[in-house]
Write a protein that holds these residues in place. Structure first.
Motif: not given
Length: 222
Positions: A34-58
């Motif tokens: 219940q404390e968190y949700v975990e995902f397993y994601i690969t960075l896709v450099g040409s994608g729209q979303l994963t570059p944003r996700l990898f650039g997020l700060q805590t």
């Protein structure tokens, strides 16, 4: 977990920073956490979303749907079945949720077969190796497809459809690939999904649907 779909838009068209981009990902954390949700994601450099996700700060905020959906689950698997989980890359994600949740559920034996190009791409490897050592009902088999780039690797090599025909791998799975007693799940690269599906159908496995669960359950990640 949520139903796996395309992880990113490979078009490279980009998106305005203020635009909300929706993608479906499989949850890799256990369903009882219940404390968190975990995902397993690969960075896709040409994608729209994963570059944003990898650039997020805590502490950054994300939109997440309040309900997970999909049929790639263990809900309709009969008690006492053997369960074989086959994946490449981040297709492992839904299986991690299953493994982390399953100790309270009824099944016979479970095995994960995970393929990647090189050993450093085998996500959750340490956790799965530990589980296979401490649980007598679970086995983990890892394989890589590019041993030339990873010469220190001593495990199985090659495409998963070939790996799954080798006697030493079948023995390590821990139960026979018999459609009367086993259910198989396949998730990951479309080429792998197609070839392994054909392999298991030749053994008598039947793909499931929303109406008929079958004993062969398939998800393509893009």
């Amino acid at each position: 977990g949520s139903e796996p779909e395309e992880e990113d838009d490979p078009s490279g068209s980009g998106a305005a920073p203020e635009r909300l981009i929706r993608r479906a990902y499989s949850v890799s954390s256990g369903s009882q956490v219940q404390e968190y949700v975990e995902f397993y994601i690969t960075l896709v450099g040409s994608g729209q979303l994963t570059p944003r996700l990898f650039g997020l700060q805590t502490g950054a905020r994300l939109f997440m749907s309040p309900k997970s959906t999909g049929v790639f689950t263990l809900e309709r698997i009969p008690e006492g079945s053997h369960i074989l989980l086959i994946a490449t890359g981040t297709g492992l994600a839904p299986y991690m949720s299953m493994v982390r949740t399953l100790p309270g559920q009824a099944y016979s034996r479970m095995a994960i077969v995970h393929g990647a190009r090189c050993s450093w791409d085998l996500g959750y490897r340490a956790e799965l190796q530990s589980l296979s050592r401490v649980r007598n009902d679970f086995n983990y088999i890892a394989a890589i497809s590019n041993p030339m780039a990873d010469p220190s690797w001593v495990g199985p090599t090659g495409r998963l459809d070939a790996v799954l025909t080798r006697p030493e791998v079948l023995e390590k799975i821990g139960f026979p690939l018999e459609p009367r007693t086993s259910h198989a799940f396949i998730c990951g690269h479309p080429g792998m999904v197609e070839s392994v599906t054909s392999l298991l159908e030749d053994k008598g496995f039947v793909r499931g649907s929303r109406k008929e669960p079958g004993n062969l359950h398939v998800e393509k990640y893009w």
